[in-house]
Design a protein around this motif. Structure first.
Motif, mmCIF file in Angstrom:
data_model
loop_
_atom_site.group_PDB
_atom_site.id
_atom_site.type_symbol
_atom_site.label_atom_id
_atom_site.label_comp_id
_atom_site.label_asym_id
_atom_site.label_seq_id
_atom_site.Cartn_x
_atom_site.Cartn_y
_atom_site.Cartn_z
ATOM 1 N N ARG A 79 0.810 -1.412 0.007
ATOM 2 C CA ARG A 79 -0.071 0.072 -0.061
ATOM 3 C C ARG A 79 0.788 1.073 -0.012
ATOM 4 O O ARG A 79 2.100 1.271 0.370
ATOM 5 N N LEU A 83 -1.661 7.033 0.967
ATOM 6 C CA LEU A 83 -3.039 6.606 0.632
ATOM 7 C C LEU A 83 -3.087 5.137 0.764
ATOM 8 O O LEU A 83 -3.217 4.276 0.040
ATOM 9 N N PRO A 84 -3.193 4.775 2.006
ATOM 10 C CA PRO A 84 -3.453 3.261 2.398
ATOM 11 C C PRO A 84 -4.443 2.763 2.060
ATOM 12 O O PRO A 84 -4.734 1.337 1.662
ATOM 13 N N TRP A 85 -5.707 3.427 1.542
ATOM 14 C CA TRP A 85 -6.584 2.788 0.956
ATOM 15 C C TRP A 85 -7.464 4.040 0.148
ATOM 16 O O TRP A 85 -7.010 4.884 0.192
ATOM 17 N N ILE A 87 -10.042 6.345 -1.392
ATOM 18 C CA ILE A 87 -11.118 6.966 -0.714
ATOM 19 C C ILE A 87 -12.173 7.115 -1.961
ATOM 20 O O ILE A 87 -11.778 8.184 -2.933
ATOM 21 N N ALA A 338 -11.561 0.263 7.624
ATOM 22 C CA ALA A 338 -10.069 0.687 7.429
ATOM 23 C C ALA A 338 -9.165 -0.254 8.334
ATOM 24 O O ALA A 338 -8.061 -0.799 7.933
ATOM 25 N N GLN A 369 -13.612 9.872 6.064
ATOM 26 C CA GLN A 369 -12.485 9.024 5.506
ATOM 27 C C GLN A 369 -11.073 9.777 5.650
ATOM 28 O O GLN A 369 -10.319 9.218 6.230
ATOM 29 N N MET A 373 -7.908 8.736 8.014
ATOM 30 C CA MET A 373 -6.623 8.512 7.242
ATOM 31 C C MET A 373 -5.481 9.244 7.982
ATOM 32 O O MET A 373 -4.333 9.050 8.185
ATOM 33 N N GLU A 374 -5.670 10.459 7.705
ATOM 34 C CA GLU A 374 -4.862 11.772 8.190
ATOM 35 C C GLU A 374 -4.719 11.875 9.604
ATOM 36 O O GLU A 374 -3.564 12.251 9.870
ATOM 37 N N GLN A 377 -4.898 8.114 11.666
ATOM 38 C CA GLN A 377 -3.679 7.377 11.090
ATOM 39 C C GLN A 377 -4.125 5.815 11.074
ATOM 40 O O GLN A 377 -3.464 4.833 11.353
ATOM 41 N N GLY A 379 -4.418 4.020 8.747
ATOM 42 C CA GLY A 379 -3.673 3.048 7.526
ATOM 43 C C GLY A 379 -2.367 3.100 7.907
ATOM 44 O O GLY A 379 -1.437 2.314 7.181
ATOM 45 N N ARG A 380 -2.096 3.684 9.089
ATOM 46 C CA ARG A 380 -0.272 3.694 9.332
ATOM 47 C C ARG A 380 0.112 2.264 9.902
ATOM 48 O O ARG A 380 1.334 1.914 9.589
#
Length: 645
Positions: A79, A83-85, A87, A338, A369, A373-374, A377, A379-380
């Protein structure tokens, strides 16, 4: 943000499991130990209050490492860190130019891909019927940067896929275009109950497109495997998983018969699931889906590969009443997607059950989202739920139950055959019936609707999207050019559709009827709150009664001050102008005063008398209590009050 580990438990005293159990037993007041808190899903899977390491070790399949075969823990190693997923935002405004404006605004404000909901009539999606409509819809959009996906609703989707493919040919760097064509004959059958020309003809067309589209667009996926219809029809987690895997296998099987080998088709599948607000179950469901598909690929002799999953927040859980609460539902479901490792997440706007979402609804959906994500975190971490004993055990239980559901469908001839025999539908209908019984009894609460309703709620706005209407059919010239070998002359495939539902519908229908009566008469349907004893004795049950009747749009009218005598109680009832009353008090007060109060209220003109609790007393017509069938009780109350739809 710091990379230093912070020992959050350091400030707490050490605690042993025995201490926790003792606290639970104390809280339960003699009703048992932790086992008394165990509950079961509609699949019969136990959800226990406490899980231990042996529960996780009992898993039947090794999970491997995150990002490595068999990819049960997701494809996290591949990934994008930033941008781990994906949106993905849905676009449904019927006018192609208006849809273009919505899409551009979403992309400018943080969305990374778009999904075009196609409906040539413009009734429930974008009225795209030819290349010119697609050009207006995608004007100024770079599909080499932001993927474009299609949602065909109740259609197979080959026509719209051909139009999108032709649009892509006109772009610079055509091979760099990233599309999800999402053709889905089985999805059309389960949603609409009809595939013209039959499944074989539809898959022959899809197979013909396999001959051209992957060569032109190597970054595209072609087929969708959609489990949402099962979820939206009220199915269980195991039924959704079983149908999802059966859908995927039948897609490979039918493409194979049309000349596309499974190892060639498998990488072009996009699996789509619905995710609800119970994030513990939904995280485990996504994990179970990957486990099941990994087992299927192994059985087919196909090398292990990631299962591309799009998680879309559940339409079943959305409400029209107090729609603001849908923001919380969407947030919980987004969290599940997520943490569960979905590759693509779509959050539905909170007001979409009321109509076409406006800019506020779309902004909240995308920002949910972005914040996850931001700022959060999510997706970290490679696999946030990895090693959680509860998640591991539940994922295994769901995989076992889902595999059994899948095998049942396979014994019926595969997903298409089972749908055409109405076998899948019958099992889902049984689950749906039980689910709605639980909703009616508030075992499945719906906040803002069956719990904590607001009679004077503020209704969110929706978009005003005037449209003159589109066409019934899509121009198929591009399809003929791209898939010259396609045939569709066989008999139509027919099945009973999987009709969508929403959990809130029974209560919302009651509210609609009550509001209509209010609009006609200028007076809201009401019931008198007949309290016994001082506030401390009746407050809990009075609040319960207010909430109970408000779920059906019935206002509870109380005396200005608590009546201190039977005569004061009857006088307050007469002054209220109500036709019915509900008695609320303590059990001791019921024993001493309920029968006398009931007799006096009936003599004062009460046509029906309720009692909050299960205490038996003369003169009481009905009881309201935890676990009662609220919908049936309120339907009777509406009839007594003359409320009509």
């Amino acid at each position: 943000m710091t990379d230093t580990a912070i020992p959050l438990s350091a400030s707490f005293d050490p605690a042993a499991e025995a201490d926790w159990i003792a606290s639970v037993e104390k809280a339960l007041k003699g009703r048992g130990g932790p086992e008394a808190l165990t509950r079961s899903t509609l699949d019969g899977i136990e959800i226990r209050p406490l899980y231990r390491e042996p529960d996780f070790a009992a898993s039947t399949d090794p999970e491997g490492e995150a990002g490595a075969a068999p990819f049960i823990r997701g494809r996290t190693a591949n990934r994008d860190r930033f941008l781990p997923w994906d949106i993905r935002q849905a676009v449904a405004r019927p006018d192609p130019a208006g849809a273009n404006a919505d899409g551009l605004r979403d992309l400018e404000r943080g969305v990374s891909s778009l999904e075009l909901e196609i409906d040539p009539t413009g009734t429930s999606g974008i009225a795209i019927t030819g290349l010119s409509d697609m050009e207006r819809c995608l004007d100024g959009i770079r599909a080499d940067f932001a993927p474009i996906a299609l949602d065909h609703g109740s259609r197979v989707g080959t026509e719209a896929a051909a139009i999108l493919g032709h649009w892509g040919e006109k772009r610079e760097e055509a091979k760099a275009q990233r599309f999800a064509f999402n053709m889905d004959p089985l999805g059309a059958l389960q949603r609409a109950g009809l595939v013209e020309g039959g499944l074989d003809g539809a898959f022959a067309t899809c197979a013909a497109l396999f001959g051209s589209l992957p060569l032109k667009y190597p970054h595209a996926t072609l087929m969708r495997v959609d489990g949402r219809a099962v979820h939206e029809a009220g199915g269980s987690e195991a039924q959704e998983l079983g149908a999802l895997i059966a859908h995927g296998i039948d897609t490979l099987r039918r493409l194979d018969a049309a000349g596309i080998a499974p190892e060639r088709a498998a990488p072009h599948l996009l699996f789509t699931v619905a995710i609800g607000g119970n994030y513990g179950i939904e995280i485990a469901k996504l994990r179970a889906a990957r486990r099941l598909w990994a087992r299927c690929l192994d059985a087919l002799g196909i090398a292990a590969q990631p299962m591309t999953i799009q998680a879309i927040t559940s339409a079943r859980m959305l409400t029209r009443r107090d729609a603001w609460v849908n923001m919380l539902r969407g947030t919980a479901a987004c969290f599940a997607g997520a943490v569960g490792g979905a590759d693509i997440i779509t959050v539905r706007p909170f007001n979409v059950a009321l109509g076409l979402a406006d800019e506020l609804g779309r902004r909240v959906a995308r920002n949910t989202q972005i914040i996850a994500m931001e700022e959060s975190q999510l997706g970290r971490v490679a696999d946030p739920a990895g090693g959680a004993w509860f998640t591991g055990r539940l994922a295994d239980d769901l995989a076992q139950a889902g595999w059994a559901a899948f095998q049942t469908i396979e014994r019926e001839g595969g997903y298409g055959a089972s749908l055409m025999a109405d076998a899948v539908q019958a099992r889902i209908a049984e689950t749906r019936t039980q689910r709605m019984k639980d909703v009616a009894r508030r075992k499945i609460p719906v906040t803002g609707v069956s719990e904590f309703p607001l009679l004077d709620e503020a209704v969110p706005q929706v978009a005003d999207a005037p449209f003159d209407g589109g066409a019934e059919e899509i121009d198929v010239r591009f399809l003929a050019a791209l898939a010259p070998g396609a045939t569709g002359d066989a008999d139509d495939a027919m099945a009973e559709p999987l009709w969508p539902m929403r959990l809130a519908e029974p209560f919302e229908r009651l509210r609609d009827h009550a509001d209509a009566q209010h609009a006609r008469s200028g007076k809201r349907p009401s019931i008198f709150l007949a309290t016994l004893g001082p506030l401390a004795e009746h407050t809990a049950r009075a609040d319960f009664a207010r909430n109970f009747f408000a779920t059906g749009g019935i206002e509870v009218v109380a005396a200005p001050v608590p009546p201190e005598s039977t005569s004061a109680l009857t006088a307050a009832f007469k002054a209220s102008g109500c036709q019915m009353a509900v008695l609320c008090g303590s059990d001791t007060r019921y024993t001493d005063e309920a029968s006398g109060a009931a007799s006096a209220l009936k003599a004062a003109g009460a046509q029906r008398l309720y009692l909050a609790g299960k205490h038996k007393a003369d003169g009481i017509d009905s009881h309201i209590f935890m676990g009662a069938d609220v919908v049936a009780t309120l339907e009777l109350a509406h009839a007594e009050l003359g409320v009509i739809g």
